[in-house]
Design a protein around this motif. Structure first.
Motif, mmCIF file in Angstrom:
data_model
loop_
_atom_site.group_PDB
_atom_site.id
_atom_site.type_symbol
_atom_site.label_atom_id
_atom_site.label_comp_id
_atom_site.label_asym_id
_atom_site.label_seq_id
_atom_site.Cartn_x
_atom_site.Cartn_y
_atom_site.Cartn_z
ATOM 1 N N GLN A 136 0.814 -1.199 -0.033
ATOM 2 C CA GLN A 136 0.151 -0.010 -0.219
ATOM 3 C C GLN A 136 0.755 1.194 -0.072
ATOM 4 N N ALA A 137 1.966 1.032 0.615
ATOM 5 C CA ALA A 137 2.991 2.406 0.886
ATOM 6 C C ALA A 137 3.413 2.576 -0.653
ATOM 7 N N SER A 138 3.976 1.532 -1.323
ATOM 8 C CA SER A 138 4.200 1.562 -2.860
ATOM 9 C C SER A 138 3.495 2.281 -3.630
ATOM 10 N N ARG A 139 2.149 1.872 -3.633
ATOM 11 C CA ARG A 139 1.148 2.664 -4.374
ATOM 12 C C ARG A 139 1.043 4.167 -4.076
ATOM 13 N N ALA A 140 1.107 4.611 -2.827
ATOM 14 C CA ALA A 140 1.123 5.904 -2.368
ATOM 15 C C ALA A 140 2.127 6.758 -2.894
ATOM 16 N N ILE A 141 3.454 6.048 -2.908
ATOM 17 C CA ILE A 141 4.591 6.730 -3.372
ATOM 18 C C ILE A 141 4.625 7.125 -4.767
ATOM 19 N N SER B 244 6.816 14.614 -0.120
ATOM 20 C CA SER B 244 5.311 14.194 0.240
ATOM 21 C C SER B 244 5.091 12.788 0.124
ATOM 22 N N ALA B 245 6.023 12.143 -0.616
ATOM 23 C CA ALA B 245 5.980 10.648 -0.887
ATOM 24 C C ALA B 245 6.553 9.998 0.332
ATOM 25 N N ASP B 246 7.600 10.393 1.010
ATOM 26 C CA ASP B 246 8.197 9.709 2.192
ATOM 27 C C ASP B 246 6.947 9.981 3.312
ATOM 28 N N LEU B 247 6.435 11.057 3.253
ATOM 29 C CA LEU B 247 5.274 10.980 4.343
ATOM 30 C C LEU B 247 4.160 10.148 4.156
ATOM 31 N N ALA B 248 3.552 10.316 2.800
ATOM 32 C CA ALA B 248 2.692 9.525 2.720
ATOM 33 C C ALA B 248 2.917 7.842 3.043
ATOM 34 N N SER B 249 4.069 7.651 2.751
ATOM 35 C CA SER B 249 4.434 5.959 2.871
ATOM 36 C C SER B 249 4.782 5.760 4.388
ATOM 37 N N ASN B 250 5.100 6.960 5.041
ATOM 38 C CA ASN B 250 5.302 6.758 6.589
ATOM 39 C C ASN B 250 4.125 6.565 7.319
ATOM 40 N N GLU B 251 3.002 7.358 6.562
ATOM 41 C CA GLU B 251 1.555 7.317 7.413
ATOM 42 C C GLU B 251 0.803 5.935 7.100
ATOM 43 N N ILE B 252 1.167 5.546 5.999
ATOM 44 C CA ILE B 252 0.379 4.158 5.648
ATOM 45 C C ILE B 252 1.270 2.803 6.744
ATOM 46 N N LEU B 253 2.250 3.273 6.424
ATOM 47 C CA LEU B 253 3.148 2.148 7.311
ATOM 48 C C LEU B 253 2.862 2.074 8.642
ATOM 49 N N SER B 254 2.926 3.188 9.334
ATOM 50 C CA SER B 254 2.959 3.563 10.681
ATOM 51 C C SER B 254 1.665 3.095 11.159
ATOM 52 N N GLU B 255 0.292 3.209 10.208
ATOM 53 C CA GLU B 255 -0.926 2.913 10.673
ATOM 54 C C GLU B 255 -1.250 1.567 10.544
ATOM 55 N N PHE C 15 10.227 -4.044 18.569
ATOM 56 C CA PHE C 15 9.946 -2.658 17.941
ATOM 57 C C PHE C 15 9.894 -2.991 16.206
ATOM 58 N N TRP C 16 9.199 -2.127 15.640
ATOM 59 C CA TRP C 16 9.373 -1.931 14.206
ATOM 60 C C TRP C 16 10.489 -0.896 13.977
ATOM 61 N N LEU C 17 11.057 -1.369 12.949
ATOM 62 C CA LEU C 17 12.274 -0.071 12.310
ATOM 63 C C LEU C 17 12.049 0.174 10.842
ATOM 64 N N ILE C 18 11.563 1.184 10.532
ATOM 65 C CA ILE C 18 10.989 1.271 9.187
ATOM 66 C C ILE C 18 11.845 2.511 8.455
ATOM 67 N N ASP C 19 12.076 2.551 7.105
ATOM 68 C CA ASP C 19 12.386 3.424 6.333
ATOM 69 C C ASP C 19 11.385 3.678 5.189
ATOM 70 N N PRO C 20 10.558 4.642 5.277
ATOM 71 C CA PRO C 20 9.283 4.617 4.353
ATOM 72 C C PRO C 20 9.726 5.046 3.018
#
Length: 254
Positions: A16-21, A41-52, A79-84
Motif C-alpha cells: 500500500q505504501a508503494s502505491r502511495a509513493i 510528500s512521498a516519504d510522508l505518505a509512505s510513513n503514514e500508511i506504514l505506521s498505521e 519494535f518495528w524499524l522502518i525507512d518509508p
C-alpha cells in the motif's frame, strides 16, 4: 509468536505504501526538514500508511520520519524499524533506485525484514524461521553466478567516498553503482559480491539488508565479524562489511 502473520502484515503495508509513493510522484512536493536532508510528500505518505498498518501488531515503531527516542525504546523487547522511502535524494532526481525497508527488531537484532522496490514491484522478504523469498518464490542461489560476481563491489551513486574507491582498487574489484537499500538486493541475487561501508549509516538504512543477507547464506556485520546492534542510544550504526556468500569473507581482509 506468529512470524508469518507479522510478515504478511509488513508485506501488505509495503504494498500500500508503494502505491502511495507512485501516486505522489505525479505531483511531488519537496518539503523542508530540520536536519537539512531531503524530504518529500512521498516519504510522508509512505510513513503514514506504514505506521498505521504496522501499529496493528501493537509494537512501537521507530521510523526515519518519526523517531522513537532511546528512553522510549531501550527496554522494548520488540519494535518495528522502518525507512518509508530509502533513496529520497535520487528519487527527487527522478531515479528509480529507491525502496521501502521494514524490519522487526527483537532484543537488538532483526528477526523479520523486507525490502520493496515500488518501481519494479519487487519485494525480498523473510523471517527467522523462513528462507528468503523474492515476490512469491523462493530466492534461488546460483553458486556459479555468485562466484562469477564475487569481485564486484557495490558503490553508492549519491554517497560515493574515497574509501570505497580505494577498497575497490586494493582488491581489484569491479564497481557496480546502485543507490539506496537496493544494494542489498543485488547481493541477495548474486549480482555483486561485496558491499563495505566505512561510514556510520542510520540503522533504518541497513537493518533489513542485514537480516536478509545473513538469512540467505551471506554475511553482514562489523569489520571484526560480530553482528550489528539495532537498539543502542545512537541511531547511527557501526561500519560494516557485507558479502553475498559468507565464504567470501576470507578474501576481503582490510
Amino acid at each position: 509468536m506468529n512470524l508469518d502473520h507479522y510478515l504478511n502484515l509488513a508485506l501488505d503495508a509495503a504494498e500500500q505504501a508503494s502505491r502511495a509513493i507512485l501516486k505522489e510522484k505525479e505531483n511531488l512536493k519537496i518539503l523542508p526538514k530540520e536536519d537539512g536532508t531531503a524530504l518529500t510528500s512521498a516519504d510522508l505518505a509512505s510513513n503514514e500508511i506504514l505506521s498505521e498498518m504496522l501499529a496493528k501488531a501493537d509494537f512501537k515503531i521507530l521510523s526515519e520520519e518519526r523517531i522513537l527516542n532511546y528512553k522510549e525504546r531501550r527496554n522494548l523487547e520488540y519494535f518495528w524499524l522502518i525507512d518509508p522511502l530509502d533513496g529520497t535524494k535520487g528519487f527527487i532526481k527522478g531515479q528509480d533506485e529507491y525502496c521501502i525497508m521494514i524490519s522487526l527488531i527483537h532484543q537488538k537484532r532483526p528477526i523479520l525484514a523486507l525490502i520493496k522496490s515500488p518501481e519494479k514491484n519487487e519485494v525480498f522478504y523473510a523471517h527467522k524461521e523462513s528462507k528468503v523469498y523474492k515476490n512469491a518464490s523462493l530466492l534461488q542461489n546460483n553458486e556459479a553466478f555468485f562466484k562469477k560476481n564475487q569481485y564486484t563491489a557495490l558503490l553508492s551513486i549519491n554517497h560515493l567516498c574515497k574509501e570505497d574507491e580505494e577498497f575497490a582498487k586494493k582488491h581489484q574489484l569491479k564497481a557496480l553503482n546502485i543507490s539506496s537499500g537496493l544494494k542489498f538486493t543485488a547481493l541477495l541475487e548474486g549480482k555483486a559480491g561485496i558491499y563495505r561501508r566505512k561510514e556510520n549509516l542510520n540503522i533504518w538504512d541497513i537493518a533489513a539488508g542485514d537480516f536478509l543477507l545473513n538469512q540467505n547464506g551471506g554475511f553482514m556485520g562489523k569489520f571484526d565479524k560480530t553482528l550489528l546492534s539495532y537498539n543502542e542510544k545512537d541511531l547511527r550504526a557501526d561500519y560494516f562489511i557485507a558479502v553475498s556468500n559468507k565464504a567470501f569473507l576470507q578474501d576481503f581482509g582490510d
